[in-house]
Write a protein that holds these residues in place. Structure first.
Motif, PDB file in Angstrom:
ATOM      1  N   UNK A 173       0.692  -1.225  -0.051  1.00  0.00           N
ATOM      2  CA  UNK A 173      -0.172  -0.137  -0.369  1.00  0.00           C
ATOM      3  C   UNK A 173       1.057   1.640   0.083  1.00  0.00           C
ATOM      4  N   UNK A 174       1.879   1.520   1.067  1.00  0.00           N
ATOM      5  CA  UNK A 174       2.668   2.552   0.609  1.00  0.00           C
ATOM      6  C   UNK A 174       3.292   2.992  -0.474  1.00  0.00           C
ATOM      7  N   UNK A 175       4.235   1.297  -0.972  1.00  0.00           N
ATOM      8  CA  UNK A 175       5.019   1.805  -2.220  1.00  0.00           C
ATOM      9  C   UNK A 175       3.296   2.246  -3.300  1.00  0.00           C
ATOM     10  N   UNK A 176       2.521   2.198  -3.456  1.00  0.00           N
ATOM     11  CA  UNK A 176       1.684   2.783  -4.800  1.00  0.00           C
ATOM     12  C   UNK A 176       0.615   3.231  -4.072  1.00  0.00           C
ATOM     13  N   UNK A 177       0.631   4.009  -2.919  1.00  0.00           N
ATOM     14  CA  UNK A 177      -0.063   4.774  -2.097  1.00  0.00           C
ATOM     15  C   UNK A 177       0.396   6.552  -2.955  1.00  0.00           C
ATOM     16  N   UNK A 178       1.318   7.130  -3.381  1.00  0.00           N
ATOM     17  CA  UNK A 178       1.460   7.867  -4.451  1.00  0.00           C
ATOM     18  C   UNK A 178       0.648   8.527  -5.566  1.00  0.00           C
TER      19      UNK A 178
ATOM     20  N   UNK B   8      -8.027  -8.832  12.274  1.00  0.00           N
ATOM     21  CA  UNK B   8      -7.449  -9.888  13.381  1.00  0.00           C
ATOM     22  C   UNK B   8      -5.516  -9.977  13.124  1.00  0.00           C
ATOM     23  N   UNK B   9      -4.746  -9.802  12.394  1.00  0.00           N
ATOM     24  CA  UNK B   9      -3.451  -9.187  12.499  1.00  0.00           C
ATOM     25  C   UNK B   9      -2.856  -7.450  11.905  1.00  0.00           C
ATOM     26  N   UNK B  10      -4.081  -6.977  11.322  1.00  0.00           N
ATOM     27  CA  UNK B  10      -3.552  -5.421  10.617  1.00  0.00           C
ATOM     28  C   UNK B  10      -3.554  -5.282  11.447  1.00  0.00           C
ATOM     29  N   UNK B  11      -2.902  -3.607  11.845  1.00  0.00           N
ATOM     30  CA  UNK B  11      -3.114  -2.586  12.623  1.00  0.00           C
ATOM     31  C   UNK B  11      -3.513  -1.580  11.457  1.00  0.00           C
ATOM     32  N   UNK B  12      -4.510  -0.359  12.084  1.00  0.00           N
ATOM     33  CA  UNK B  12      -4.373   1.016  10.940  1.00  0.00           C
ATOM     34  C   UNK B  12      -3.509   1.663  10.742  1.00  0.00           C
ATOM     35  N   UNK B  13      -2.733   1.175  12.525  1.00  0.00           N
ATOM     36  CA  UNK B  13      -1.141   2.284  12.430  1.00  0.00           C
ATOM     37  C   UNK B  13      -0.158   1.894  11.877  1.00  0.00           C
ATOM     38  N   UNK B  14      -0.545   0.785  10.501  1.00  0.00           N
ATOM     39  CA  UNK B  14       1.160   0.533   9.362  1.00  0.00           C
ATOM     40  C   UNK B  14       0.291   2.001   8.593  1.00  0.00           C
ATOM     41  N   UNK B  15      -0.681   2.297   8.265  1.00  0.00           N
ATOM     42  CA  UNK B  15      -0.757   2.807   6.863  1.00  0.00           C
ATOM     43  C   UNK B  15      -1.125   4.480   7.396  1.00  0.00           C
ATOM     44  N   UNK B  16      -0.606   5.187   8.870  1.00  0.00           N
ATOM     45  CA  UNK B  16      -1.110   6.325   9.680  1.00  0.00           C
ATOM     46  C   UNK B  16      -0.137   7.182   8.875  1.00  0.00           C
ATOM     47  N   UNK B  17       0.640   6.497   8.332  1.00  0.00           N
ATOM     48  CA  UNK B  17       1.818   8.237   7.615  1.00  0.00           C
ATOM     49  C   UNK B  17       1.661   7.898   6.042  1.00  0.00           C
TER      50      UNK B  17
ATOM     51  N   UNK C 112      -4.057   9.307   2.651  1.00  0.00           N
ATOM     52  CA  UNK C 112      -5.392   9.183   3.237  1.00  0.00           C
ATOM     53  C   UNK C 112      -6.860   9.414   2.227  1.00  0.00           C
ATOM     54  N   UNK C 113      -5.983  10.491   1.658  1.00  0.00           N
ATOM     55  CA  UNK C 113      -6.999  10.447   0.043  1.00  0.00           C
ATOM     56  C   UNK C 113      -6.881  10.048  -0.731  1.00  0.00           C
ATOM     57  N   UNK C 114      -5.718   9.098  -1.105  1.00  0.00           N
ATOM     58  CA  UNK C 114      -5.939   8.118  -2.046  1.00  0.00           C
ATOM     59  C   UNK C 114      -5.755   6.576  -1.280  1.00  0.00           C
ATOM     60  N   UNK C 115      -6.765   6.517  -0.504  1.00  0.00           N
ATOM     61  CA  UNK C 115      -7.293   5.217  -0.199  1.00  0.00           C
ATOM     62  C   UNK C 115      -8.230   4.535   0.813  1.00  0.00           C
TER      63      UNK C 115
END
Length: 309
Positions: A20-25, A36-45, A48-51
């Motif tokens: 997600x980070x690589x494709x975000x821009x 269940x194991x993923x965390x929203x904190x992992x993408x907080x940086x 979000x306008x493109x996610x």
């Protein structure tokens, strides 16, 4: 990859969040994750306008509705714990096999350009035939590994029977920032780093001469994007193509952190694989050749743990 609509299942998890980070821009990204194991904190940086994020179980939500207009699906949602799969094989089967089948069916019906499945070198089991290549027989030793093998077979069937382009990537030992050292299936690298930063001596089971093919999560992301954009279908090993012993790994981390610690050696654990090494020749057909230095990736991982401790 630019100006595409992509879906990352398990996009809040360790590997998924890096994709997600690589494709975000440059792309529109939709994450599907049940947390269940993923965390929203992992993408907080991230921007979000493109996610967009759909929180839910892939076996229960309406995937076709979500997949409409999508170019690529990176399928990383899974139950990935070997111990959990041994205790509860039915749940592993439901999420990893039925879930993958639902992804493939929706992708077929909605004309997705390609599905990239996260598989695992665990499908090979324990073998003395090294390096492992894609022609090696499958010998899964856990329900988790069996589900990954089944997912690969379903990808192959959907490619041949329905013309849906698919790729399955057999990951070897992945490490990098955002990997959880506290989970019951944490890899050796985050466990070592976490303990050594706290001045605790890490445990090495056995003599430490066992070896693994360690690969950075950033190189895994490279492989995913190359696989999606290539014309190839099929199954590919994704590793560094080099092995490192656990003793060597410990010394490198010691050096990176600036410590002079000694590990604690304990009895070898039953069922642990002695050696693992990927033959990555076939992956070159999708353009994959690992870039970067192993020690530099370890430094980056250590820095992340220091910043987030």
């Amino acid at each position: 990859m630019k100006n595409k609509k992509v879906i990352v299942t398990g996009g809040l998890g360790f590997i998924g969040s890096h994709i997600v980070e690589r494709l975000n821009d440059n792309n529109e990204v939709l994450i599907i994750d049940d947390q269940s194991t993923g965390k929203i904190e992992n993408i907080k940086h991230l921007d979000f306008s493109k996610i967009d994020t759909t929180l839910g179980d892939i076996t229960k939500i309406n995937l076709e509705e979500i997949f409409e207009g999508t170019d690529y699906v990176f399928h990383h949602a899974a139950k990935i714990s070997v111990p959990e799969s041994l205790e509860d094989p039915l749940t592993s089967n439901e999420v990893n096999i039925t879930g993958t089948l639902k992804i493939l069916e929706a992708a077929k019906n909605m004309d997705i350009k390609k599905v990239v499945l996260a598989s695992s070198s665990a499908v090979y089991g324990d073998t003395e035939s090294l390096p492992l290549n894609e022609e090696n027989p499958l010998n899964p030793l856990s329900p988790y590994a069996a589900t990954k093998a089944a997912g690969e077979l379903y990808c192959n069937v959907f490619s041949k029977a329905y013309g849906l382009p698919t790729v399955a990537l057999r990951y070897f030992n992945v490490f990098g920032p955002r990997q959880d050292p506290n989970s019951q299936y944490a890899a050796v690298i985050p466990q070592f780093i976490d303990k050594m930063l706290k001045d605790k001596r890490p445990i090495i089971y056995g003599d430490g001469k066992q070896s693994r093919d360690f690969i950075s999560v950033k190189q895994i992301v490279d492989a995913n994007i190359l696989a999606a954009e290539s014309k190839e279908n099929g199954t590919f090993n994704i590793g560094l193509g080099k092995s490192t012993t656990i003793n060597q790994l410990f010394e490198i981390i010691n050096d990176v952190i600036g410590k002079d610690m000694e590990p604690i050696y304990e009895k070898e654990r039953p069922g642990d694989i002695k050696h693992s090494l990927a033959d990555i020749q076939k992956a070159k057909s999708i353009g994959f050749e690992p870039k970067g230095d192993f020690k530099d990736y370890l430094k980056e991982t250590v820095e992340w743990f220091i910043e987030n401790s």
